[in-house]
Write a protein that holds these residues in place. Sequence first.
Motif, PDB file in Angstrom:
ATOM      1  N   LEU A 106       0.826  -1.202   0.000  1.00 21.66           N
ATOM      2  CA  LEU A 106       0.000   0.000   0.000  1.00 21.66           C
ATOM      3  C   LEU A 106       0.865   1.259   0.000  1.00 21.66           C
ATOM      4  CD1 LEU A 106      -2.890   1.103   0.117  1.00 21.66           C
ATOM      5  CD2 LEU A 106      -2.677   1.120   2.600  1.00 21.66           C
ATOM      6  N   VAL A 107       0.611   2.132  -0.971  1.00 21.98           N
ATOM      7  CA  VAL A 107       1.222   3.454  -1.032  1.00 21.98           C
ATOM      8  C   VAL A 107       0.082   4.435  -0.813  1.00 21.98           C
ATOM      9  CG1 VAL A 107       2.399   5.135  -2.499  1.00 21.98           C
ATOM     10  CG2 VAL A 107       2.992   2.713  -2.661  1.00 21.98           C
ATOM     11  N   ILE A 108       0.244   5.344   0.147  1.00 20.96           N
ATOM     12  CA  ILE A 108      -0.843   6.264   0.461  1.00 20.96           C
ATOM     13  C   ILE A 108      -0.280   7.646   0.769  1.00 20.96           C
ATOM     14  CG2 ILE A 108      -0.875   5.660   2.913  1.00 20.96           C
ATOM     15  CD1 ILE A 108      -3.942   5.956   2.792  1.00 20.96           C
ATOM     16  N   VAL A 109      -1.019   8.670   0.361  1.00 18.92           N
ATOM     17  CA  VAL A 109      -0.700  10.046   0.737  1.00 18.92           C
ATOM     18  C   VAL A 109      -2.009  10.739   1.106  1.00 18.92           C
ATOM     19  CG1 VAL A 109      -0.688  10.872  -1.663  1.00 18.92           C
ATOM     20  CG2 VAL A 109       0.443  12.211   0.095  1.00 18.92           C
ATOM     21  N   THR A 110      -2.038  11.311   2.308  1.00 14.32           N
ATOM     22  CA  THR A 110      -3.223  12.009   2.799  1.00 14.32           C
ATOM     23  C   THR A 110      -2.842  13.460   3.052  1.00 14.32           C
ATOM     24  OG1 THR A 110      -3.963   9.985   3.881  1.00 14.32           O
ATOM     25  CG2 THR A 110      -5.025  12.028   4.560  1.00 14.32           C
ATOM     26  N   PRO A 111      -3.249  14.359   2.138  1.00 12.03           N
ATOM     27  CA  PRO A 111      -2.918  15.775   2.339  1.00 12.03           C
ATOM     28  C   PRO A 111      -3.873  16.422   3.326  1.00 12.03           C
ATOM     29  CG  PRO A 111      -4.082  15.494   0.272  1.00 12.03           C
ATOM     30  CD  PRO A 111      -3.907  14.125   0.870  1.00 12.03           C
ATOM     31  N   GLY A 112      -3.375  17.434   4.002  1.00 12.20           N
ATOM     32  CA  GLY A 112      -4.222  18.220   4.888  1.00 12.20           C
ATOM     33  C   GLY A 112      -4.892  19.347   4.119  1.00 12.20           C
ATOM     34  N   THR A 113      -5.170  20.434   4.816  1.00  9.16           N
ATOM     35  CA  THR A 113      -5.849  21.562   4.177  1.00  9.16           C
ATOM     36  C   THR A 113      -4.843  22.641   3.789  1.00  9.16           C
ATOM     37  OG1 THR A 113      -6.238  22.601   6.319  1.00  9.16           O
ATOM     38  CG2 THR A 113      -7.981  21.189   5.442  1.00  9.16           C
ATOM     39  N   THR A 115      -5.030  27.022   2.256  1.00 10.82           N
ATOM     40  CA  THR A 115      -5.888  28.186   2.086  1.00 10.82           C
ATOM     41  C   THR A 115      -6.062  28.464   0.600  1.00 10.82           C
ATOM     42  OG1 THR A 115      -5.051  29.086   4.150  1.00 10.82           O
ATOM     43  CG2 THR A 115      -6.221  30.606   2.700  1.00 10.82           C
ATOM     44  N   ALA A 116      -7.302  28.460   0.138  1.00 12.69           N
ATOM     45  CA  ALA A 116      -7.612  28.723  -1.268  1.00 12.69           C
ATOM     46  C   ALA A 116      -7.508  30.214  -1.558  1.00 12.69           C
ATOM     47  CB  ALA A 116      -9.015  28.219  -1.597  1.00 12.69           C
ATOM     48  N   ALA A 117      -7.626  30.589  -2.827  1.00 16.64           N
ATOM     49  CA  ALA A 117      -7.528  31.989  -3.252  1.00 16.64           C
ATOM     50  C   ALA A 117      -8.582  32.863  -2.581  1.00 16.64           C
ATOM     51  CB  ALA A 117      -7.644  32.089  -4.768  1.00 16.64           C
ATOM     52  N   ASP A 118      -9.773  32.290  -2.278  1.00 18.36           N
ATOM     53  CA  ASP A 118     -10.836  33.064  -1.637  1.00 18.36           C
ATOM     54  C   ASP A 118     -10.713  33.104  -0.114  1.00 18.36           C
ATOM     55  OD1 ASP A 118     -11.513  30.483  -0.971  1.00 18.36           O
ATOM     56  OD2 ASP A 118     -13.499  30.519  -1.910  1.00 18.36           O
ATOM     57  N   GLY A 119      -9.616  32.531   0.441  1.00 21.22           N
ATOM     58  CA  GLY A 119      -9.380  32.562   1.870  1.00 21.22           C
ATOM     59  C   GLY A 119      -9.982  31.387   2.624  1.00 21.22           C
ATOM     60  N   MET A 120     -10.726  30.529   1.953  1.00 21.46           N
ATOM     61  CA  MET A 120     -11.350  29.377   2.594  1.00 21.46           C
ATOM     62  C   MET A 120     -10.345  28.227   2.680  1.00 21.46           C
ATOM     63  SD  MET A 120     -14.433  30.368   3.217  1.00 21.46           S
ATOM     64  CE  MET A 120     -15.310  28.867   3.555  1.00 21.46           C
ATOM     65  N   LEU A 121     -10.485  27.400   3.713  1.00 18.30           N
ATOM     66  CA  LEU A 121      -9.666  26.201   3.831  1.00 18.30           C
ATOM     67  C   LEU A 121     -10.255  25.107   2.956  1.00 18.30           C
ATOM     68  CD1 LEU A 121      -8.872  25.950   7.640  1.00 18.30           C
ATOM     69  CD2 LEU A 121      -7.335  26.604   5.802  1.00 18.30           C
ATOM     70  N   VAL A 122      -9.411  24.509   2.124  1.00 18.18           N
ATOM     71  CA  VAL A 122      -9.825  23.400   1.261  1.00 18.18           C
ATOM     72  C   VAL A 122      -8.765  22.311   1.340  1.00 18.18           C
ATOM     73  CG1 VAL A 122     -11.160  24.837  -0.337  1.00 18.18           C
ATOM     74  CG2 VAL A 122      -8.747  24.394  -0.791  1.00 18.18           C
ATOM     75  N   ALA A 123      -9.149  21.104   1.000  1.00 22.06           N
ATOM     76  CA  ALA A 123      -8.198  20.006   0.980  1.00 22.06           C
ATOM     77  C   ALA A 123      -7.255  20.167  -0.204  1.00 22.06           C
ATOM     78  CB  ALA A 123      -8.936  18.678   0.885  1.00 22.06           C
ATOM     79  N   ALA A 124      -5.988  19.886   0.014  1.00 22.09           N
ATOM     80  CA  ALA A 124      -5.003  19.930  -1.066  1.00 22.09           C
ATOM     81  C   ALA A 124      -5.199  18.712  -1.966  1.00 22.09           C
ATOM     82  CB  ALA A 124      -3.593  19.944  -0.477  1.00 22.09           C
TER      83      ALA A 124
END
Length: 152
Positions: A106-113, A115-124
């Motif tokens: 198993l190879v796995i990568v879990t990105p966190g959040t 900040t998007a251009a509009d200032g909101m937090l989004v998942a990478a």
Amino acid sequence: MRKTLTATSFVLAAALLTGCGGGEEKPADAGKGGTPTAQESAKPEMAGGDAVDGGASHEVTIKVEGTGKSKVMYTLDDSDFAEVDLPWTKTATIAPRGAEREVGRLVIVTPGTMTAADGMLVAAGCSIMVDGKTVVENEGGKTGKPCSYKLK
């Protein structure tokens, strides 16, 4: 809601890693001050410290897209949880060993959040490439799913 989704992703990834890590072989000198035996030193070494024992090796690259900083949890040739500058890439040469040839590794990568251009937090966003070919890609955004792939 986003924090709950991100936390749930990390918990799910940790559960997957815990359930799949029990039978993993480790090099004889991992975490010890000893020297490898003559038989082990005769085997060719690949990047990441995996000794190849006749299996086909693969170049595996994990990526997390975006801007700014994000926390990333991954399992590649090793496992880690770190805060990184985006975009972020890690490459390793992996040769499945023993039972991994049959059931996969198993190879796995879990990105966190991030900040998007509009200032909101989004998942990478994330992706996994094997031998130069993209095998998994998640764009990120509001859904924020981890990328995982079973390497055989």
